[in-house]
Design an enzyme around this catalytic site. Structure first.
Site, mmCIF file in Angstrom:
data_model
loop_
_atom_site.group_PDB
_atom_site.id
_atom_site.type_symbol
_atom_site.label_atom_id
_atom_site.label_comp_id
_atom_site.label_asym_id
_atom_site.label_seq_id
_atom_site.Cartn_x
_atom_site.Cartn_y
_atom_site.Cartn_z
ATOM 1 N N MET A 219 14.106 24.424 2.186
ATOM 2 C CA MET A 219 13.372 23.683 1.155
ATOM 3 C C MET A 219 14.292 22.767 0.355
ATOM 4 O O MET A 219 13.953 21.622 0.067
ATOM 5 C CB MET A 219 12.672 24.661 0.200
ATOM 6 C CG MET A 219 11.834 23.958 -0.847
ATOM 7 S SD MET A 219 11.127 25.099 -2.046
ATOM 8 C CE MET A 219 9.851 25.883 -1.089
ATOM 9 N N TYR B 203 17.974 29.725 8.316
ATOM 10 C CA TYR B 203 16.828 30.579 8.612
ATOM 11 C C TYR B 203 16.589 30.688 10.115
ATOM 12 O O TYR B 203 16.681 29.708 10.838
ATOM 13 C CB TYR B 203 15.564 30.009 7.962
ATOM 14 C CG TYR B 203 15.488 30.233 6.476
ATOM 15 C CD1 TYR B 203 15.471 31.511 5.936
ATOM 16 C CD2 TYR B 203 15.412 29.141 5.618
ATOM 17 C CE1 TYR B 203 15.384 31.707 4.559
ATOM 18 C CE2 TYR B 203 15.322 29.333 4.246
ATOM 19 C CZ TYR B 203 15.311 30.615 3.724
ATOM 20 O OH TYR B 203 15.219 30.799 2.361
ATOM 21 N N LYS C 11 0.847 -1.196 0.000
ATOM 22 C CA LYS C 11 0.000 0.000 0.000
ATOM 23 C C LYS C 11 0.882 1.245 0.000
ATOM 24 O O LYS C 11 2.088 1.149 0.278
ATOM 25 C CB LYS C 11 -0.930 -0.011 1.217
ATOM 26 C CG LYS C 11 -0.204 0.022 2.554
ATOM 27 C CD LYS C 11 -1.174 -0.199 3.709
ATOM 28 C CE LYS C 11 -0.444 -0.098 5.040
ATOM 29 N NZ LYS C 11 -1.320 -0.494 6.167
ATOM 30 N N ARG D 81 -11.228 0.886 14.287
ATOM 31 C CA ARG D 81 -10.995 1.599 13.042
ATOM 32 C C ARG D 81 -11.888 0.972 11.972
ATOM 33 O O ARG D 81 -12.781 1.609 11.470
ATOM 34 C CB ARG D 81 -9.506 1.520 12.671
ATOM 35 C CG ARG D 81 -9.068 2.524 11.646
ATOM 36 C CD ARG D 81 -7.556 2.550 11.456
ATOM 37 N NE ARG D 81 -7.008 1.271 10.982
ATOM 38 C CZ ARG D 81 -5.752 1.097 10.594
ATOM 39 N NH1 ARG D 81 -4.897 2.108 10.645
ATOM 40 N NH2 ARG D 81 -5.323 -0.084 10.189
HETATM 41 C C1 LIG Z 1 -0.656 -1.472 6.908
HETATM 42 C C2 LIG Z 1 -1.297 -2.712 7.393
HETATM 43 C C3 LIG Z 1 -0.519 -3.798 7.782
HETATM 44 C C4 LIG Z 1 1.001 -3.734 7.852
HETATM 45 O O1 LIG Z 1 1.382 -3.054 9.015
HETATM 46 P P1 LIG Z 1 2.927 -2.886 9.417
HETATM 47 O O2 LIG Z 1 2.892 -2.222 10.732
HETATM 48 O O3 LIG Z 1 3.540 -2.032 8.371
HETATM 49 O O4 LIG Z 1 3.495 -4.257 9.439
HETATM 50 C C5 LIG Z 1 -1.169 -4.964 8.141
HETATM 51 N N1 LIG Z 1 -2.526 -5.051 8.127
HETATM 52 C C6 LIG Z 1 -3.301 -4.004 7.784
HETATM 53 C C7 LIG Z 1 -4.764 -4.156 7.805
HETATM 54 C C8 LIG Z 1 -2.722 -2.805 7.412
HETATM 55 O O5 LIG Z 1 -3.502 -1.775 7.058
#
Ligand SMILES: *Cc1c(COP(=O)(O)O)cnc(C)c1O
Length: 367
Positions: free
Chosen positions: A304, A256, A35, A130
């Site tokens: 930047m 800065y 992801k 969640r």
């Molecule tokens: C992102 C995610 C993971 C992986 O989590 P990590 O902490 O990066 O290992 C696993 N399960 C779900 C549902 C996630 O959204």
């Protein structure tokens, strides 16, 4: 000449980290979590190194399409499932597995016309609050799904909120066990922190692991443990060069806001890397950095396009010296992304995901 900044994606390190997942749970199946464009690494850049996994998991439908067009025919799981009813058409067409975490997703499935029943991951909210069905609603959701001709196998899934910390997973394991006790089907529970810290228990490493961050060479429970403790290797390096050197006298300031004032003579290196490259501006004065593989610190505010480093103890360093902002440096040196993240008050996940588009990416391929 382009600016000297670049990112390197290390496929050998990705492959090593996936082997570490296997070593923690040899009997389990492993999703490579890609992801957020593979945690900022680029799906296309990690694919070769991660195709040793049993499946890919992500949440963006475009990303699922990209994984299919790379040639992957195995499982792809949508971690958040469908966002609207027509997403199911893509699931049918690309043979995507998908999470089911609320009632409407079941309604959509019930109306969906398909010849190929879908594999779904029914999500229990075991305490993170969640996504997922509450423990009391879970069984009815399972029964409803199980009766649908559109549904093939149902895997039981939950997600841990505290696998990396002192609260641990026992409270959520108890909820999961009670809600799923006599239901058939495979299970999918563990993120990276659960794989590393809790997988001694067989029920935790069942059946489909979802390790994200550990594959990308960051310790989920830093600073309690670092990547050396877990035998993980950095998979993303951000590096650049010194483009100017400034001698400082006591009383002179840098950058800065003149937030840093030297109390002695110093040599300052100006580095071609700033917050527009994804280096966190919050990483204030004193953040760790490597120059020619040797550890020193940043000085003053990040701008930047530039930041400053202390070269006072590195007389050989000058214009053109290699600067490792995080990852793998020269001669086997390593600066874990977790240390930089900590200096910025955040976590490695955020830094890797925020690598800026203007930074050219190169890939160290498998040998
Ligand atoms: C992102 C995610 C993971 C992986 O989590 P990590 O902490 O990066 O290992 C696993 N399960 C779900 C549902 C996630 O959204």
């Amino acid at each position: 000449m382009p600016r000297p900044i670049e990112a390197l994606i290390h496929q050998p390190a990705l492959a090593h980290n996936i082997r570490r997942v296997r070593a923690c749970a040899p009997d389990a199946q492993v999703f490579a979590i890609v992801k957020a464009n593979a945690y900022g690494h680029g799906i296309e850049h990690v694919y070769e190194a991660m195709r040793g996994a049993d499946g890919f998991a992500l949440l963006d439908l475009d990303e699922a399409q990209r994984v299919r067009s790379l040639g992957w025919r195995g499982p792809i799981l949508l971690l958040e499932g469908c966002f609207e009813t027509r997403d199911l058409e893509l699931c049918s067409r690309l043979k995507l597995w998908h999470a089911v975490h609320h009632e409407q997703q079941i309604d959509w499935l019930a109306m969906h016309k398909t010849h190929e029943p879908h594999r779904v991951f029914l999500k229990l909210n075991s305490g993170m609050n969640r996504l997922g069905f509450t423990p009391t609603a879970f069984r009815a959701a399972w029964t409803r799904l199980n009766a649908l001709p559109q549904v093939d196998e149902i895997t039981l899934m939950t997600h841990f909120s505290d696998a990396d910390g002192p609260r641990g997973i026992a409270h959520q394991m108890a909820v999961f066990k009670e809600a799923t006790e006599d239901l058939p089907g495979e299970r999918s529970l563990s993120n990276s922190a659960a794989v590393l810290r809790h997988a001694q228990e067989a029920s935790v490493r069942a059946d489909w692991l979802r390790p994200g961050i550990m594959a990308y060479g960051s310790a989920p429970d830093f600073p309690e443990h670092d990547i050396h403790h877990w035998d993980l290797q950095p998979t993303m390096t951000l590096r650049s060069k010194v483009l100017a050197v400034q001698p400082l006298r006591a009383g002179e300031s840098v950058g800065y806001g003149s937030t840093f004032v030297a109390d002695r003579e110093m040599r300052i290196g100006t580095v071609a890397c700033g917050y527009a490259d994804g280096y966190p501006r919050h990483a204030g004065h004193g953040s760790p950095v490597l120059v020619s593989g040797q550890r020193t610190t940043t000085v003053g505010r990040v701008s930047m396009d530039m930041l400053a480093v202390d070269l006072s103890a590195l007389p050989q360093a000058g214009v053109g010296s290699e600067v490792t902002l995080w990852g793998q440096g020269p001669n086997g040196s390593v600066l874990p992304i977790d240390e930089v993240a900590r200096a910025a008050g955040t976590i490695g996940y955020e830094l890797m995901c925020a690598l800026a588009r203007r930074v050219p990416v190169h890939v160290e391929t498998l040998g």
